[in-house]
Design an enzyme around this catalytic site. Structure first.
Site, PDB file in Angstrom:
ATOM      1  N   TRP A  10     -74.515-131.238  -6.054  1.00 53.52           N
ATOM      2  CA  TRP A  10     -73.103-130.631  -5.889  1.00 53.52           C
ATOM      3  C   TRP A  10     -72.987-129.363  -5.633  1.00 53.52           C
ATOM      4  CZ3 TRP A  10     -70.315-132.931 -10.946  1.00 53.52           C
ATOM      5  CH2 TRP A  10     -70.110-134.223 -10.682  1.00 53.52           C
ATOM      6  N   HIS A  99     -84.773-125.699  -2.821  1.00 50.01           N
ATOM      7  CA  HIS A  99     -83.641-126.039  -1.830  1.00 50.01           C
ATOM      8  C   HIS A  99     -83.520-124.837  -0.717  1.00 50.01           C
ATOM      9  CE1 HIS A  99     -80.030-126.897  -0.019  1.00 50.01           C
ATOM     10  NE2 HIS A  99     -80.042-128.038  -0.355  1.00 50.01           N
ATOM     11  N   GLU A 101     -81.061-123.477   0.431  1.00 54.03           N
ATOM     12  CA  GLU A 101     -80.314-122.508   0.435  1.00 54.03           C
ATOM     13  C   GLU A 101     -80.846-121.455  -0.536  1.00 54.03           C
ATOM     14  OE1 GLU A 101     -77.117-125.108  -0.840  1.00 54.03           O
ATOM     15  OE2 GLU A 101     -76.958-125.696   1.436  1.00 54.03           O
ATOM     16  N   GLY A 177     -75.188-129.804   6.132  1.00 52.70           N
ATOM     17  CA  GLY A 177     -73.889-129.181   6.118  1.00 52.70           C
ATOM     18  C   GLY A 177     -73.135-129.044   7.354  1.00 52.70           C
ATOM     19  N   GLY A 238     -75.387-134.084  -0.255  1.00 52.96           N
ATOM     20  CA  GLY A 238     -74.621-132.546  -0.682  1.00 52.96           C
ATOM     21  C   GLY A 238     -72.992-132.851  -0.780  1.00 52.96           C
ATOM     22  N   GLY A 239     -72.500-132.658   0.407  1.00 52.39           N
ATOM     23  CA  GLY A 239     -70.969-132.704   0.588  1.00 52.39           C
ATOM     24  C   GLY A 239     -70.501-134.180   0.152  1.00 52.39           C
TER      25      GLY A 239
HETATM   26  P1  13P Z   1     -75.159-132.263   3.064  1.00 54.26           P
HETATM   27  O1  13P Z   1     -75.171-133.519   2.609  1.00 54.26           O
HETATM   28  O2  13P Z   1     -73.550-131.438   2.562  1.00 54.26           O
HETATM   29  O3  13P Z   1     -75.450-131.878   4.446  1.00 54.26           O
HETATM   30  O4  13P Z   1     -76.157-131.391   2.139  1.00 54.26           O
HETATM   31  C1  13P Z   1     -77.384-131.529   1.989  1.00 54.26           C
HETATM   32  C2  13P Z   1     -78.040-130.769   0.867  1.00 54.26           C
HETATM   33  O5  13P Z   1     -78.463-129.661   1.169  1.00 54.26           O
HETATM   34  C3  13P Z   1     -78.559-131.495  -0.319  1.00 54.26           C
HETATM   35  O6  13P Z   1     -79.512-130.947  -0.928  1.00 54.26           O
END
Ligand code: 13P
Length: 261
Positions: A10, A99, A101, A177, A238-239
């Site tokens: 999330w 991750h 990020e 993303g 993610g999203g």
């Molecule tokens: P998205 O599914 O939003 O592209 O993000 C992937 C993600 O970083 C899952 O850890």
């Protein structure tokens, strides 16, 4: 036979109330579709503040909870960090580590990721270790080299017998993303290379017991093509994991695709 795994990341989304509202809807749908016998493992990784509420809601249910990060020490003067002991105490079974990020925005490197993986295992948490190349690295033809390097370094403190407790998520940074998922064939090739690397490091056949997920712009409309691949065991979402109906559809499509294999 590896159990398919669909995990929600999330990121920095949802208050406690929003998380509980998601959980109520998600459980209603899941239990109308087989509940306990649903053959795909489901993990939700909310922000830390929502972990206790979700663990209470999912107690005794077929949904596990994970953290999105941890620090490798058990306790002490590490302002802003969270320890594996605390995650276990709150009811987490999994934890996302490394991750992209965190690597990009919070300067995590492979040495730190390796310590986090070690610490998670020492405290009974299953690490979901994220690896993946940037667009620049892909354009330079370095995808295999980058992912192999991350796997070797991130798992450098792991023992062969611990491989079944680990999950690797292959998440190409350019696919996160952006709405631009990897081509399933390309993701499959990288994941095969990751498996080969694990076999080289830990011994022939070790990767048969390792679950490897794909992550990056996964949604209910594209998950099937990934899950049809034998080498891909699931997804880190993610999203599209923020909506309970959409996230359930991803799990359902995964179940159908793996039933075909
Ligand atoms: P998205 O599914 O939003 O592209 O993000 C992937 C993600 O970083 C899952 O850890």
């Amino acid at each position: 036979m590896r159990t398919p795994l669909i995990a929600a990341n999330w990121k920095m989304n949802k208050t406690i109330g929003e998380a509980l509202s998601f959980a109520g809807t998600f459980l209603d749908i899941l239990y109308s579709q087989g509940g306990e016998s649903f053959p795909v493992e489901i993990v939700i990784c909310p922000p830390f503040t929502a972990v206790p509420a979700l663990c209470a809601t999912f107690a005794g249910k077929n949904v596990a909870v994970g953290g999105q990060n941890l620090y490798w020490e058990e306790k002490g003067a590490f302002t802003g960090e969270i320890s594996p002991v605390m995650l276990r105490d709150a009811g987490c079974k999994y934890v996302i580590v490394g991750h992209s990020e965190r690597r990009r925005l919070f300067a995590e490197n492979d040495e730190m990721v390796a310590k986090k993986v070690r610490s998670a295992l020492d405290h009974g948490l299953r690490p979901i270790v994220c690896v993946g190349e940037t667009l620049e690295e892909r354009d330079e033809g370095r995808t295999f080299e980058v992912c192999e390097g991350q796997v070797r370094k991130d798992l450098s403190l792991v023992k062969a017998q611990e491989i079944p407790s680990i999950v690797i998520a292959y998440e190409p940074v350019w696919a996160i993303g952006t709405g631009k998922e990897a081509r399933p064939d390309d993701a499959g090739e990288v994941i095969v290379h990751i498996r080969e690397t694990v076999n080289q490091v830990f011994g022939p056949g070790t990767s048969q017991n390792l679950r490897v997920l794909y992550g990056g712009s996964v949604k209910s409309s594209n998950i099937r093509q990934f899950m049809l691949k034998e080498e891909i065991d699931g997804a880190l979402v993610g999203g599209a994991s923020l909506d309970p109906e959409e996230f359930f559809k991803i799990a359902l499509e995964s179940k159908k695709a793996k039933a075909k294999n």
